[in-house]
Scaffold this motif. Sequence first.
Motif, short mmCIF file in Angstrom:
data_model
loop_
_atom_site.label_atom_id
_atom_site.label_comp_id
_atom_site.label_asym_id
_atom_site.label_seq_id
_atom_site.Cartn_x
_atom_site.Cartn_y
_atom_site.Cartn_z
N ARG A 50 2.36 6.75 -6.84
CA ARG A 50 1.58 7.40 -7.22
C ARG A 50 1.57 8.64 -7.59
N THR A 51 2.88 9.05 -6.77
CA THR A 51 3.52 10.29 -6.79
C THR A 51 4.65 11.01 -7.32
N THR B 269 1.09 -0.96 -0.35
CA THR B 269 0.05 -0.20 -0.09
C THR B 269 0.78 1.71 -0.05
N ALA B 270 2.20 0.90 0.93
CA ALA B 270 2.84 2.41 0.62
C ALA B 270 3.51 2.96 -0.39
N ARG C 279 1.22 4.58 -3.53
CA ARG C 279 1.14 5.54 -2.98
C ARG C 279 2.15 6.21 -3.53
N GLU C 280 3.28 5.95 -3.01
CA GLU C 280 4.69 6.39 -3.23
C GLU C 280 4.74 6.49 -4.81
#
Length: 328
Positions: A17-18, A10-11, A14-15
């Motif tokens: 996607r940035t 999940t992390a 998220r990372e």
Amino acid sequence: MTNSKTINITALARELRTGHRAALARAITLVESRRGDHQAQARELVQMLLPDTGKAVRVGITGSPGVGKSTTIDVLGTYLIEQGNKVAVLAVDPSSARSGGSILGDKTRMARLAASDDAFIRPSPSSGTFGGVAAKTREAMLLCEAAGFDVVLVETVGIGQSETAVCDMTDFFLALMLPGGGDELQGIKKGLVELADMIAINKADGDNLKRANITAADYRSALHILAPRSAHWHPPVVTYSALAGTGIADLWQKVLDHRKAMNTSGEFDARRREQQVKWMWSMLEQRMLARLRSEAAVRAKVKKIETEVADGRLTPALAAEEIMKLLH
């Protein structure tokens, strides 16, 4: 790769996607890993990121050695970045399973692109079967899209099977050719030309300019004989010079024209849907073969069946049936 327990999917998603480059590199390494636990996590990651994919322009690029693929990608990629795009370059190289590939050389030949923060260059895996290489490239492409890259250039370094695989994972297939006489045109690979959405003649500069124009005319004539892949697009033949940087804008405009024509006709979505299903079957075949090769007891039985076929004691049809039973 770090221990599987320390990978927080999940992390990482998220990372990624940035647009974090290190996260993208880690994600692709996870996808390329041959460890069972990593493969399960990679599937989870790609599924999680699926809503963030599909928006990029996917372009496959092929051409024989010496045609100037790396220089072309360097110039084209730099042009696209100047136009405000983020560009990812992936390589499909079936020979890398044997030789380690040539991407490090490619990176030095893509010097300007490699230095840009808006570019990401990644080689194909250096081991595994060709089918595996192609599958990993597909997943790497989705990860690049989720990371915000809006143009993905997939370079095929090999021939034959790799060209078909790249064609099956991209929206536009570009074949690069060199200026040459009619004799060279006789050796043209019909299969490749049938796959191409455009033929581009490189090195159209200086003394080569006239020859490049003649070659382009020859290819146009050849394309008239062949049935195009799409009823809504007749593959154009353009000339350009990667060295001089001329003809690059026109070359890219043709890619955009093709996308517009495919979108208008509805063929774009249809082709993408078809590619997804092909990918599923390709992955299924690989998983089945991997199981036959990975389990020691199964492998021993397969070897015995192989010997019986080779000795003429068992027909290939019955042997295939026996192997299928081992998968149940």
